[in-house]
Design a protein around this motif. Structure first.
Motif, PDB file in Angstrom:
ATOM      1  N   LYS A   1      47.674  45.482  28.130  1.00  0.00           N
ATOM      2  CA  LYS A   1      46.751  44.710  28.967  1.00  0.00           C
ATOM      3  C   LYS A   1      45.427  45.441  29.103  1.00  0.00           C
ATOM      4  CE  LYS A   1      49.226  44.101  32.738  1.00  0.00           C
ATOM      5  NZ  LYS A   1      49.638  43.611  34.078  1.00  0.00           N
ATOM      6  N   ALA A   2      44.358  44.669  29.201  1.00  0.00           N
ATOM      7  CA  ALA A   2      43.029  45.220  29.460  1.00  0.00           C
ATOM      8  C   ALA A   2      42.246  44.212  30.289  1.00  0.00           C
ATOM      9  CB  ALA A   2      42.293  45.512  28.155  1.00  0.00           C
ATOM     10  N   ILE A   3      41.309  44.726  31.057  1.00  0.00           N
ATOM     11  CA  ILE A   3      40.452  43.888  31.902  1.00  0.00           C
ATOM     12  C   ILE A   3      39.064  43.805  31.279  1.00  0.00           C
ATOM     13  CG2 ILE A   3      39.269  43.747  34.142  1.00  0.00           C
ATOM     14  CD1 ILE A   3      41.725  45.190  35.338  1.00  0.00           C
ATOM     15  N   TYR A   4      38.500  42.606  31.251  1.00  0.00           N
ATOM     16  CA  TYR A   4      37.092  42.432  30.919  1.00  0.00           C
ATOM     17  C   TYR A   4      36.370  41.893  32.149  1.00  0.00           C
ATOM     18  CZ  TYR A   4      32.666  40.521  29.594  1.00  0.00           C
ATOM     19  OH  TYR A   4      31.325  40.236  29.582  1.00  0.00           O
ATOM     20  N   SER A   5      35.201  42.455  32.442  1.00  0.00           N
ATOM     21  CA  SER A   5      34.404  41.944  33.560  1.00  0.00           C
ATOM     22  C   SER A   5      32.939  41.884  33.179  1.00  0.00           C
ATOM     23  CB  SER A   5      34.562  42.839  34.792  1.00  0.00           C
ATOM     24  OG  SER A   5      33.706  42.400  35.844  1.00  0.00           O
ATOM     25  N   ASP A   6      32.276  40.804  33.589  1.00  0.00           N
ATOM     26  CA  ASP A   6      30.817  40.769  33.545  1.00  0.00           C
ATOM     27  C   ASP A   6      30.280  41.842  34.482  1.00  0.00           C
ATOM     28  OD1 ASP A   6      30.754  38.696  31.749  1.00  0.00           O
ATOM     29  OD2 ASP A   6      30.265  37.135  33.218  1.00  0.00           O
ATOM     30  N   VAL A   7      28.957  42.107  34.392  1.00  0.00           N
ATOM     31  CA  VAL A   7      28.387  43.155  35.237  1.00  0.00           C
ATOM     32  C   VAL A   7      27.518  42.601  36.358  1.00  0.00           C
ATOM     33  CG1 VAL A   7      28.533  44.910  33.440  1.00  0.00           C
ATOM     34  CG2 VAL A   7      26.448  43.534  33.644  1.00  0.00           C
ATOM     35  N   ASP A   8      27.495  41.277  36.544  1.00  0.00           N
ATOM     36  CA  ASP A   8      26.818  40.708  37.712  1.00  0.00           C
ATOM     37  C   ASP A   8      27.852  40.469  38.807  1.00  0.00           C
ATOM     38  OD1 ASP A   8      28.064  38.710  36.270  1.00  0.00           O
ATOM     39  OD2 ASP A   8      26.515  37.195  36.657  1.00  0.00           O
ATOM     40  N   VAL A   9      28.558  41.545  39.149  1.00  0.00           N
ATOM     41  CA  VAL A   9      29.683  41.464  40.079  1.00  0.00           C
ATOM     42  C   VAL A   9      29.667  42.655  41.030  1.00  0.00           C
ATOM     43  CG1 VAL A   9      31.128  40.307  38.347  1.00  0.00           C
ATOM     44  CG2 VAL A   9      31.286  42.786  38.629  1.00  0.00           C
ATOM     45  N   ALA A  10      30.478  42.551  42.073  1.00  0.00           N
ATOM     46  CA  ALA A  10      30.786  43.683  42.935  1.00  0.00           C
ATOM     47  C   ALA A  10      32.272  43.619  43.244  1.00  0.00           C
ATOM     48  CB  ALA A  10      29.965  43.647  44.225  1.00  0.00           C
ATOM     49  N   PHE A  11      33.003  44.658  42.874  1.00  0.00           N
ATOM     50  CA  PHE A  11      34.414  44.765  43.246  1.00  0.00           C
ATOM     51  C   PHE A  11      34.484  45.262  44.683  1.00  0.00           C
ATOM     52  CE2 PHE A  11      34.797  44.408  38.787  1.00  0.00           C
ATOM     53  CZ  PHE A  11      36.113  44.124  38.460  1.00  0.00           C
ATOM     54  N   VAL A  12      35.255  44.583  45.499  1.00  0.00           N
ATOM     55  CA  VAL A  12      35.343  44.956  46.916  1.00  0.00           C
ATOM     56  C   VAL A  12      36.787  45.245  47.318  1.00  0.00           C
ATOM     57  CG1 VAL A  12      33.232  43.767  47.605  1.00  0.00           C
ATOM     58  CG2 VAL A  12      35.389  42.495  47.557  1.00  0.00           C
ATOM     59  N   ASP A  13      37.680  45.333  46.338  1.00  0.00           N
ATOM     60  CA  ASP A  13      39.075  45.679  46.600  1.00  0.00           C
ATOM     61  C   ASP A  13      39.609  46.411  45.376  1.00  0.00           C
ATOM     62  OD1 ASP A  13      41.514  45.930  47.823  1.00  0.00           O
ATOM     63  OD2 ASP A  13      41.811  43.794  48.175  1.00  0.00           O
ATOM     64  N   ASP A  14      40.819  46.910  45.480  1.00  0.00           N
ATOM     65  CA  ASP A  14      41.436  47.739  44.451  1.00  0.00           C
ATOM     66  C   ASP A  14      41.648  46.965  43.157  1.00  0.00           C
ATOM     67  OD1 ASP A  14      43.011  49.498  42.991  1.00  0.00           O
ATOM     68  OD2 ASP A  14      44.133  50.181  44.754  1.00  0.00           O
ATOM     69  N   ILE A  15      41.108  47.483  42.055  1.00  0.00           N
ATOM     70  CA  ILE A  15      41.254  46.812  40.764  1.00  0.00           C
ATOM     71  C   ILE A  15      42.696  46.842  40.275  1.00  0.00           C
ATOM     72  CG2 ILE A  15      40.822  48.825  39.273  1.00  0.00           C
ATOM     73  CD1 ILE A  15      39.098  46.978  37.517  1.00  0.00           C
ATOM     74  N   LYS A  16      43.495  47.723  40.842  1.00  0.00           N
ATOM     75  CA  LYS A  16      44.901  47.794  40.450  1.00  0.00           C
ATOM     76  C   LYS A  16      45.624  46.475  40.744  1.00  0.00           C
ATOM     77  CE  LYS A  16      49.059  50.641  41.027  1.00  0.00           C
ATOM     78  NZ  LYS A  16      49.651  51.828  41.716  1.00  0.00           N
ATOM     79  N   LYS A  17      45.191  45.773  41.794  1.00  0.00           N
ATOM     80  CA  LYS A  17      45.805  44.481  42.117  1.00  0.00           C
ATOM     81  C   LYS A  17      45.641  43.506  40.959  1.00  0.00           C
ATOM     82  CE  LYS A  17      45.102  44.817  47.129  1.00  0.00           C
ATOM     83  NZ  LYS A  17      44.467  44.176  48.317  1.00  0.00           N
ATOM     84  N   LEU A  18      44.452  43.478  40.399  1.00  0.00           N
ATOM     85  CA  LEU A  18      44.198  42.613  39.261  1.00  0.00           C
ATOM     86  C   LEU A  18      45.011  43.057  38.051  1.00  0.00           C
ATOM     87  CD1 LEU A  18      42.651  40.474  37.607  1.00  0.00           C
ATOM     88  CD2 LEU A  18      40.782  42.132  37.380  1.00  0.00           C
ATOM     89  N   TYR A  19      45.009  44.346  37.771  1.00  0.00           N
ATOM     90  CA  TYR A  19      45.704  44.857  36.591  1.00  0.00           C
ATOM     91  C   TYR A  19      47.213  44.608  36.665  1.00  0.00           C
ATOM     92  CZ  TYR A  19      46.774  47.920  32.667  1.00  0.00           C
ATOM     93  OH  TYR A  19      47.222  48.409  31.459  1.00  0.00           O
ATOM     94  N   ASN A  20      47.756  44.598  37.861  1.00  0.00           N
ATOM     95  CA  ASN A  20      49.198  44.409  38.031  1.00  0.00           C
ATOM     96  C   ASN A  20      49.626  42.946  38.040  1.00  0.00           C
ATOM     97  OD1 ASN A  20      49.729  47.132  38.095  1.00  0.00           O
ATOM     98  ND2 ASN A  20      49.802  47.266  40.338  1.00  0.00           N
TER      99      ASN A  20
END
Length: 305
Positions: free
Chosen positions: A106-125
């Motif tokens: 698994k891998a995550i792709y994200s645009d860069v016009d964003v702000a993460f405001v919580d743990d990215i591990k939640k998405l990865y899991n």
């Protein structure tokens, strides 16, 4: 490329030199909200050596990450895919992710016009089950999901992608849609045609667009879709913009981003003044009608009506 560490979270970002400052803010927002080690892969379509170093200088604030720049010649790689006047072929670089890390489940792709405001591990899991990608449906203001998904945030099963030869399907689908004149946002249109209803729907908390969904207290990722005034680096007063600016001081680009904001605000003031003073849409100059079609710094561009 080396086999990725299975205990790390692989995150892909894409940028040319213009958007390099926002690679750093995206990284900072991720790192500020997670204790996990993150391996960043920057799909690099022309970032200067100076800005590469400034992106790496994020290490003065965080130590739980690595960063690798993957040079991408988008015209060479995607020369047979459509190019729109207002969007470069850089948008296609996300299609290379499964080839870059073929052994990474698994891998995550994200645009860069964003702000993460919580743990990215939640998405990865998030569990993809037997699906090749996970994505967030496009929601309207009443949180009703649309048929299409947003391609600015993807959770990809690289192994299944390669097994199903999605890269070849992309080329065939792009040719089909281009022939039908049906490509408005090519990367998004192509992926939606291929996957349609066979993708894993992720919760909309992973792609909250503040201007559409004002209530974003449960958001994991804020996505500032749109251009101009919708970008927090141009307009710090937009809804949710404070989340982006919170991470700007945790990069080596703070002065650069403030300068970008200042220049944009100045150009908007001049443009607004010009429209108000001359009523340019209906103004006759030397018997001819003109309108403002854009600004470059302090220079006005005109088009005859």
């Amino acid at each position: 490329m080396n086999t990725p560490n299975k205990s790390h979270i692989p995150v892909f970002l894409a940028s040319n030199d213009k958007f390099a400052p926002f690679v750093a803010t995206t990284m900072a927002s991720i790192l500020a909200n997670t204790q996990e080690y993150v391996d960043f892969y920057v799909l690099d379509s022309g970032i200067s050596e100076k800005n590469r170093q400034k992106i790496c200088d994020t290490r003065q604030y965080f130590d739980n990450f690595s960063v690798r720049f993957i040079p991408v010649d988008c015209d060479k790689e995607f020369g047979d895919l459509p190019r729109l006047k207002h969007i470069s072929r850089d948008m296609y670089s996300r299609f290379l992710i499964p080839d870059i890390l073929p052994d990474c489940e698994k891998a995550i792709y994200s645009d860069v016009d964003v702000a993460f405001v919580d743990d990215i591990k939640k998405l990865y899991n998030e569990d993809l089950g037997d699906k090749i990608i996970g994505a967030v449906p496009c929601y309207n203001e009443r949180l009703i999901p649309a048929k299409n998904f947003n391609s600015g945030l993807l959770l990809i099963n690289n192994c299944l992608w390669n097994l199903q030869n999605i890269s070849q399907q992309i080329k065939l689908t792009a040719a089909l849609l281009s022939g039908q004149n049906a490509l408005r946002l090519p990367d998004m249109d192509i992926l939606n045609r291929i996957f349609q209803d066979c993708y894993q729907q992720l919760d909309n908390c992973y792609c909250v667009i503040p201007k559409k969904i004002p209530e974003y207290s449960n958001a994991c990722i804020l996505h500032y879709c749109g251009g101009g005034n919708n970008k927090p680096w141009n307009n710090p007063d937009i809804l949710g913009g404070e989340a982006f600016w919170k991470y700007v001081p945790l990069t080596a680009f703070e002065k650069d981003i403030k300068d970008i904001c200042l220049r944009y605000q100045q150009s908007q003031k001049i443009k607004n003044f010009f429209h108000a003073f001359f009523n340019i849409h209906n103004r006759e100059i030397a018997g001819q009608k003109f309108k403002v079609v854009g600004l470059l710094g302090w220079e006005f561009k005109f088009r005859r009506k």
